[in-house]
Scaffold this motif. Structure first.
Motif, PDB file in Angstrom:
ATOM      1  N   ASP A 245      -0.292  10.018 -18.087  1.00 49.72           N
ATOM      2  CA  ASP A 245       1.022   9.316 -18.073  1.00 49.72           C
ATOM      3  C   ASP A 245       0.131   8.137 -17.676  1.00 49.72           C
ATOM      4  O   ASP A 245       0.611   7.188 -17.139  1.00 49.72           O
ATOM      5  N   PRO A 246       0.451   6.833 -18.724  1.00 44.30           N
ATOM      6  CA  PRO A 246       0.443   5.463 -18.473  1.00 44.30           C
ATOM      7  C   PRO A 246       0.858   4.863 -17.839  1.00 44.30           C
ATOM      8  O   PRO A 246       1.097   3.769 -17.313  1.00 44.30           O
ATOM      9  N   ALA A 247       1.969   5.046 -18.436  1.00 46.53           N
ATOM     10  CA  ALA A 247       3.672   4.258 -17.511  1.00 46.53           C
ATOM     11  C   ALA A 247       2.619   4.292 -16.111  1.00 46.53           C
ATOM     12  O   ALA A 247       4.435   3.507 -15.414  1.00 46.53           O
ATOM     13  N   GLN A 248       3.716   5.639 -15.953  1.00 43.74           N
ATOM     14  CA  GLN A 248       3.373   5.343 -14.279  1.00 43.74           C
ATOM     15  C   GLN A 248       2.398   5.342 -13.557  1.00 43.74           C
ATOM     16  O   GLN A 248       2.671   4.754 -12.227  1.00 43.74           O
ATOM     17  N   ALA A 249       1.338   5.151 -14.079  1.00 46.41           N
ATOM     18  CA  ALA A 249      -0.225   4.655 -13.774  1.00 46.41           C
ATOM     19  C   ALA A 249       0.469   2.711 -13.648  1.00 46.41           C
ATOM     20  O   ALA A 249      -0.635   1.925 -12.896  1.00 46.41           O
ATOM     21  N   ASP A 250       0.792   2.269 -14.742  1.00 47.85           N
ATOM     22  CA  ASP A 250       1.304   1.205 -15.058  1.00 47.85           C
ATOM     23  C   ASP A 250       2.341   0.806 -13.445  1.00 47.85           C
ATOM     24  O   ASP A 250       2.194   0.074 -12.861  1.00 47.85           O
ATOM     25  N   GLN A 251       3.846   1.565 -13.359  1.00 51.54           N
ATOM     26  CA  GLN A 251       4.340   1.855 -11.617  1.00 51.54           C
ATOM     27  C   GLN A 251       3.573   1.264 -10.972  1.00 51.54           C
ATOM     28  O   GLN A 251       4.170   0.279  -9.900  1.00 51.54           O
ATOM     29  N   MET A 252       2.569   2.251 -10.901  1.00 57.23           N
ATOM     30  CA  MET A 252       1.070   2.779  -9.697  1.00 57.23           C
ATOM     31  C   MET A 252       0.644   1.360  -9.215  1.00 57.23           C
ATOM     32  O   MET A 252       0.637   0.369  -7.981  1.00 57.23           O
ATOM     33  N   LEU A 253       0.465   0.463  -9.732  1.00 56.28           N
ATOM     34  CA  LEU A 253      -0.249  -0.374  -9.812  1.00 56.28           C
ATOM     35  C   LEU A 253       0.351  -1.265  -9.467  1.00 56.28           C
ATOM     36  O   LEU A 253       0.718  -3.022  -8.954  1.00 56.28           O
ATOM     37  N   GLY A 254       1.503  -0.982 -10.269  1.00 54.47           N
ATOM     38  CA  GLY A 254       2.601  -2.144  -9.842  1.00 54.47           C
ATOM     39  C   GLY A 254       2.880  -2.871  -8.422  1.00 54.47           C
ATOM     40  O   GLY A 254       3.040  -3.972  -7.651  1.00 54.47           O
ATOM     41  N   HIS A 255       3.208  -1.413  -8.231  1.00 52.88           N
ATOM     42  CA  HIS A 255       4.097  -1.359  -6.316  1.00 52.88           C
ATOM     43  C   HIS A 255       2.504  -1.651  -5.771  1.00 52.88           C
ATOM     44  O   HIS A 255       3.197  -1.834  -4.059  1.00 52.88           O
ATOM     45  N   VAL A 274      10.451  -8.379   9.588  1.00 49.21           N
ATOM     46  CA  VAL A 274      11.409  -7.039   9.542  1.00 49.21           C
ATOM     47  C   VAL A 274      11.231  -7.192   7.852  1.00 49.21           C
ATOM     48  O   VAL A 274      11.029  -5.917   7.071  1.00 49.21           O
ATOM     49  N   GLY A 275      11.786  -8.219   7.138  1.00 45.74           N
ATOM     50  CA  GLY A 275      11.427  -8.203   6.123  1.00 45.74           C
ATOM     51  C   GLY A 275      10.569  -7.568   5.416  1.00 45.74           C
ATOM     52  O   GLY A 275      10.649  -7.018   4.273  1.00 45.74           O
ATOM     53  N   ASP A 276       9.776  -8.712   5.649  1.00 51.45           N
ATOM     54  CA  ASP A 276       8.126  -8.545   5.093  1.00 51.45           C
ATOM     55  C   ASP A 276       7.909  -6.835   5.329  1.00 51.45           C
ATOM     56  O   ASP A 276       7.345  -6.820   4.946  1.00 51.45           O
ATOM     57  N   GLU A 277       7.804  -6.171   6.417  1.00 46.35           N
ATOM     58  CA  GLU A 277       7.262  -5.597   7.006  1.00 46.35           C
ATOM     59  C   GLU A 277       8.104  -4.270   6.134  1.00 46.35           C
ATOM     60  O   GLU A 277       7.595  -2.997   5.581  1.00 46.35           O
ATOM     61  N   LEU A 278       9.292  -4.954   5.641  1.00 43.38           N
ATOM     62  CA  LEU A 278       9.823  -3.882   5.449  1.00 43.38           C
ATOM     63  C   LEU A 278       9.639  -3.708   3.483  1.00 43.38           C
ATOM     64  O   LEU A 278       9.341  -2.587   2.770  1.00 43.38           O
ATOM     65  N   GLU A 279       9.488  -4.747   2.876  1.00 45.15           N
ATOM     66  CA  GLU A 279       8.850  -4.721   1.810  1.00 45.15           C
ATOM     67  C   GLU A 279       7.751  -3.990   1.433  1.00 45.15           C
ATOM     68  O   GLU A 279       7.025  -3.368   0.081  1.00 45.15           O
ATOM     69  N   ARG A 280       6.451  -4.284   2.476  1.00 44.71           N
ATOM     70  CA  ARG A 280       5.283  -3.575   2.899  1.00 44.71           C
ATOM     71  C   ARG A 280       5.040  -1.788   2.584  1.00 44.71           C
ATOM     72  O   ARG A 280       5.023  -1.482   1.672  1.00 44.71           O
ATOM     73  N   THR A 281       6.216  -1.637   3.469  1.00 43.92           N
ATOM     74  CA  THR A 281       6.795  -0.405   3.847  1.00 43.92           C
ATOM     75  C   THR A 281       7.679   0.477   2.762  1.00 43.92           C
ATOM     76  O   THR A 281       6.972   1.454   1.973  1.00 43.92           O
ATOM     77  N   ARG A 282       8.223  -0.423   1.908  1.00 44.30           N
ATOM     78  CA  ARG A 282       8.597   0.393   0.565  1.00 44.30           C
ATOM     79  C   ARG A 282       7.432   0.023  -1.378  1.00 44.30           C
ATOM     80  O   ARG A 282       7.601   1.780  -1.060  1.00 44.30           O
ATOM     81  N   ALA A 283       6.732  -0.333  -0.539  1.00 46.22           N
ATOM     82  CA  ALA A 283       6.193  -0.214  -1.954  1.00 46.22           C
ATOM     83  C   ALA A 283       5.295   1.086  -1.603  1.00 46.22           C
ATOM     84  O   ALA A 283       4.373   1.344  -1.979  1.00 46.22           O
ATOM     85  N   TYR A 284       4.518   0.900   0.041  1.00 47.86           N
ATOM     86  CA  TYR A 284       3.762   1.756   0.433  1.00 47.86           C
ATOM     87  C   TYR A 284       4.324   3.460  -0.051  1.00 47.86           C
ATOM     88  O   TYR A 284       3.901   4.072  -0.652  1.00 47.86           O
ATOM     89  N   LEU A 285       6.070   3.303   0.040  1.00 49.27           N
ATOM     90  CA  LEU A 285       6.261   4.426  -0.415  1.00 49.27           C
ATOM     91  C   LEU A 285       6.829   4.924  -1.443  1.00 49.27           C
ATOM     92  O   LEU A 285       6.177   5.905  -2.419  1.00 49.27           O
ATOM     93  N   GLU A 286       6.406   3.680  -2.287  1.00 46.46           N
ATOM     94  CA  GLU A 286       7.031   3.972  -3.651  1.00 46.46           C
ATOM     95  C   GLU A 286       5.314   4.494  -3.888  1.00 46.46           C
ATOM     96  O   GLU A 286       5.892   5.537  -5.104  1.00 46.46           O
ATOM     97  N   ILE A 287       4.213   4.538  -4.035  1.00 48.78           N
ATOM     98  CA  ILE A 287       3.356   4.375  -4.609  1.00 48.78           C
ATOM     99  C   ILE A 287       3.411   6.279  -3.930  1.00 48.78           C
ATOM    100  O   ILE A 287       2.576   7.056  -4.580  1.00 48.78           O
ATOM    101  N   MET A 288       3.524   6.097  -2.414  1.00 44.95           N
ATOM    102  CA  MET A 288       3.359   7.909  -2.091  1.00 44.95           C
ATOM    103  C   MET A 288       4.054   8.708  -2.787  1.00 44.95           C
ATOM    104  O   MET A 288       4.144  10.011  -3.438  1.00 44.95           O
TER     105      MET A 288
END
Length: 416
Positions: A245-255, A274-288
Motif C-alpha cells: 500500500d504505497p499511499a499508506q507507506a507515504d503517510q507513515m513516512l510523513g508522520h 505542551v505544544g511540542d510534546e503534543l505534536e510529537r505524541t500525535r505523530a507517534y499515535l498516527e504511526i501507531m
C-alpha cells in the motif's frame, strides 16, 4: 611597663601596710624593721617572677606581646555566615566543650551564654607558699560572657573572657594567659564548626548532583534503547507498505518525519512545551494507528492557551506508550487513547487515559517508564509536581501529570 605597673602597685600596698603595722604595739616594742623590709623584698620578687612568667606564657600562646594579648580580660568579635539560631548553637557547643567549664547558662531568647571556667594551676605547686602574693586572693576562676548579634543572613559573636574578680584586681594579679587561651580556643572551635558545616553542605550538594547525573544517565540510556526500537518497527512497517500500500507507506513516512522534527535534542536540562510534546505524541499515535488500523482511536482535548507551558520532553509520550503497549495492543478489539489538559490554581494537569486491559491485564510491564517519569518530575520541580496512576472506570488506566505553570522562554519571547 607591665612589670613595673605591678611592682609599683604592690610596693605601695605593702608600704602602706608596713606603716600601719609600725604604730602597733608589737612592732613598736620590737625592732622588726629589717624583717618587714625582707618580707616586702621577697613579695616584690614573687610579683616580678609571676609577671615575667605571664609575659613568657603569653608569648608562647599568642606568638606576640602587646596590649591586646597581655591583659587579663580578652574580647573577641567573630563573624559567622549563619543565622542567629545556628550561630547560637555553634557558640553554646564551643563553650561547653571548653576544658573545666562549669555553671553554663544559655538564654536562647536573648542569644546570651554565660559560663564559669576553673583556672588551672599553670606551674603546679608554688614553692614559696603563702609568701607568694599571687595566692593572697585565693585561686580565682575565669568567666565567659558571649552574645550573638543577628544580621542579614549572618550574625556576629561578641566574646568576653575575664577573671572572676573586679577590674581593680588586674593591678595586682596576672591570669598566666588563661583567658587568652579560652578566647582563642572558643574562636578556633567556632571556626572549625563553621568549616565542618560548609564541608557537609558541599558533600550533600555533590551527592545530590551525582544522583541527578546518574538519573539523567539512566533516562538517556532508556531513551537510547526505546527510540531505535520504535524507529526500527516504523521503518520495517513502511518498507512492507511500500510493496502492499504505497499511499499508506507515504503517510507513515510523513508522520515519522513530523515525529523526528519534534524530537530534535534539546540542551541539557532544557524543557519542551505542551505544544511540542503534543505534536510529537500525535505523530507517534498516527504511526501507531497505521500499524494497528481501526483498533486504535485518538481523542485530544488541549486548549491552545496551554500549549506554551513548559513540560519535560518525552514525558507525555511515555504515558501514551504505556497506554498502547500495556493496555490496547493486547486487547482484541483495541480501544481509545484520550489526552486532556486542564489548568487550575497555577498548575496544569495533563491526563492520558485509555480503555484497555487496565491493571488486571497481563501487560508484562516493568514500571520503569513511570518510575523514570516520577524521578524526573522530582528533580525538575521538587514537591510542586506529581504523577498519579489510577483505574479508568469502567476499564483501562488514567495517568495524570501535574506540573506548575511555567511558560517556556522562547514562547514568551515570541508572544511578546
Amino acid at each position: 611597663m607591665f612589670v613595673a605597673r605591678l611592682v609599683v602597685a604592690w610596693f605601695l600596698v605593702l608600704l602602706f601596710v608596713a606603716l600601719v603595722l609600725a604604730d602597733s604595739p608589737p612592732f613598736r616594742h620590737h625592732d622588726m624593721g629589717g624583717m618587714v623590709v625582707l618580707l616586702i623584698f621577697i613579695a616584690l620578687l614573687m610579683v616580678v617572677t609571676g609577671a615575667v612568667s605571664h609575659l613568657r606564657r603569653v608569648r608562647l600562646v599568642a606568638g606576640r606581646i602587646d596590649d591586646d594579648t597581655l591583659g587579663n580580660r580578652q574580647r573577641r568579635r567573630v563573624e559567622i555566615p549563619f543565622d542567629a539560631d545556628e550561630s547560637f548553637d555553634l557558640l553554646d557547643a564551643a563553650i561547653r566543650e571548653l576544658p573545666r567549664t562549669e555553671e553554663v547558662e544559655s538564654a536562647r531568647d536573648s542569644l546570651q551564654v554565660r559560663a564559669k571556667v576553673q583556672r588551672p594551676i599553670t606551674y603546679g605547686h608554688r614553692s614559696f607558699g603563702k609568701l607568694d602574693p599571687g595566692t593572697w586572693f585565693g585561686h580565682l576562676r575565669n568567666q565567659i560572657f558571649a552574645t550573638v548579634t543577628p544580621g542579614d543572613g549572618s550574625s556576629s559573636v561578641t566574646l568576653i573572657c575575664e577573671p572572676e574578680a573586679g577590674a581593680w584586681s588586674d593591678w595586682f594579679r596576672v591570669d598566666d594567659g588563661t583567658n587568652l587561651e579560652n578566647a582563642e580556643a572558643i574562636t578556633r572551635a567556632i571556626t572549625r564548626r563553621v568549616a565542618e558545616k560548609r564541608r557537609h553542605e558541599k558533600a550533600r550538594a555533590a551527592q545530590s548532583e551525582s544522583e541527578k547525573e546518574r538519573t539523567v544517565a539512566r533516562l538517556n540510556l532508556l531513551h537510547a534503547q526505546v527510540e531505535p526500537h520504535f524507529l526500527y518497527n516504523t521503518l520495517a512497517s513502511a518498507q512492507y507498505l511500500t510493496r502492499t500500500d504505497p499511499a499508506q507507506a507515504d503517510q507513515m513516512l510523513g508522520h515519522l518525519i513530523h515525529y523526528l522534527r519534534h524530537s530534535l535534542p534539546l540542551t541539557e536540562d532544557a524543557l519542551s512545551t505542551v505544544g511540542d510534546e503534543l505534536e510529537r505524541t500525535r505523530a507517534y499515535l498516527e504511526i501507531m494507528k497505521l500499524r494497528m488500523g481501526p483498533r486504535l482511536s485518538l481523542e485530544i482535548d488541549v486548549a491552545d492557551v496551554l500549549r506554551p507551558i513548559s513540560l519535560p520532553p518525552m514525558m507525555l509520550q511515555t504515558l501514551v506508550e504505556n497506554s498502547i503497549k500495556h493496555g490496547l495492543e493486547r486487547k482484541p478489539g483495541g480501544g481509545t487513547v484520550w489526552i486532556r489538559a486542564r489548568r487550575d490554581d497555577g498548575k496544569v494537569a495533563i491526563t492520558v487515559a485509555d480503555d484497555g486491559l487496565g491493571f488486571t491485564g497481563a501487560s508484562g510491564g516493568t514500571g520503569i517508564g513511570l518510575k523514570n517519569v516520577r524521578e524526573r518530575l522530582r528533580l525538575i520541580y521538587g514537591p510542586e509536581a506529581s504523577l498519579s496512576v489510577v483505574s479508568n472506570a469502567p476499564e483501562g488506566v488514567a495517568s495524570t501529570i501535574i506540573v506548575p505553570v511555567r511558560v517556556a522562554k522562547e514562547s514568551a519571547e515570541v508572544s511578546s
